[in-house]
Design a protein around this motif. Structure first.
Motif, short mmCIF file in Angstrom:
data_model
loop_
_atom_site.label_atom_id
_atom_site.label_comp_id
_atom_site.label_asym_id
_atom_site.label_seq_id
_atom_site.Cartn_x
_atom_site.Cartn_y
_atom_site.Cartn_z
N GLN A 71 38.09 51.18 35.25
CA GLN A 71 38.29 51.49 36.66
C GLN A 71 37.60 53.05 37.03
N CYS A 72 36.79 53.37 36.05
CA CYS A 72 35.96 54.61 35.89
C CYS A 72 34.63 54.11 36.71
N ILE A 158 32.26 49.34 43.40
CA ILE A 158 33.59 49.48 44.52
C ILE A 158 34.33 48.12 44.55
N CYS A 159 33.64 46.96 44.47
CA CYS A 159 34.30 45.88 44.85
C CYS A 159 34.86 44.98 43.36
N ALA A 160 35.19 45.90 42.40
CA ALA A 160 35.64 45.43 41.07
C ALA A 160 37.00 44.58 41.34
N ALA A 165 42.51 44.21 43.46
CA ALA A 165 43.84 43.73 43.30
C ALA A 165 44.90 45.02 43.43
N GLN A 166 44.55 46.26 42.96
CA GLN A 166 45.62 47.30 42.94
C GLN A 166 45.47 47.80 44.47
N ASN A 175 37.54 43.38 50.93
CA ASN A 175 36.74 42.09 50.78
C ASN A 175 35.33 42.32 50.72
N CYS A 176 34.68 41.78 49.77
CA CYS A 176 33.40 42.08 49.56
C CYS A 176 32.30 40.63 49.21
#
Length: 206
Positions: A71-72, A158-160, A165-166, A175-176
């Motif tokens: 998440q980095c 950004i859309c990971a 989910a978090q 939503n991407c």
């Protein structure tokens, strides 16, 4: 105005997950970060967030905390009237996140991608994405019982999936999609400022 949809993202990114001692704070531009936290897994992170309104820098945030390595992220989100950039650096030794991360390159040169954006309640306007913004995005949050929506462009990082989910656990929907204008022109938008304000609150009080 605090134009940073990504401030909601920050709260999810900087959750406690590392067996390290890391600096933990949300420092202003002239403050020194001295608070620390002990984490159970992952890495220490230093994150710099810049928010722009009308092309003018409106806000800067300097954050330090624990974060999972996956998440980095570094990237940007553009909602037409407001654009935010995130630059993150992670490391795996005690108190290694002492330095502020340099801000992300603010390249806004159009890249050919087109997405819908909202102006008030009208979400039929088209926005030219810039730099590495290769996804269209729709973001939603609940403000005083009312669902607020805004749309625009975002970097793929950004859309990971893990990040999205978090964010959902914080009441923020992200939503991407990949195609041009794939984020729907349906006019479901409210005031983007209400949405941005709610995300600031999530960051400060979660």
């Amino acid at each position: 105005m605090k134009p940073s949809i990504t401030l909601g993202v920050l709260c999810a990114l900087l959750s406690e997950v590392a067996a390290l001692t890391c600096y933990q704070c949300a420092a202003g531009t002239s403050q020194t970060c001295t608070n620390t936290e002990t984490c159970s897994a992952g890495s220490c992170a230093s994150m710099t967030v810049n928010a722009y309104a009308g092309g003018i820098k409106a806000e800067v945030a300097d954050l330090r905390a624990c974060s999972p390595v996956d998440q980095c992220i570094s990237g940007s989100m553009n909602f037409g009237i407001a654009r935010s950039t995130i630059s993150t650096k992670c490391c795996k030794t005690d108190l290694c996140n002492s330095q502020k991360t340099p801000e992300l390159n603010t390249n806004t040169t159009p890249n050919g991608k087109q997405c819908f954006t909202c102006e008030g309640d009208d979400c039929t306007k088209q926005l030219s994405c810039g730099g590495n913004e290769d996804r269209c995005v729709k973001a939603t949050a609940t403000v005083s019982g009312q669902t607020v929506t805004t749309k625009g462009c975002a970097s793929s990082s950004i859309c990971a999936g893990d990040l999205s989910a978090q964010l959902s656990t914080l009441g923020i929907g992200l939503n991407c999609c990949e195609g041009n204008l794939c984020n729907s022109a349906k006019s479901v938008g409210q005031s983007v400022l209400l949405l941005l304000g709610s995300l600031v609150s999530v960051l400060l009080f979660h």
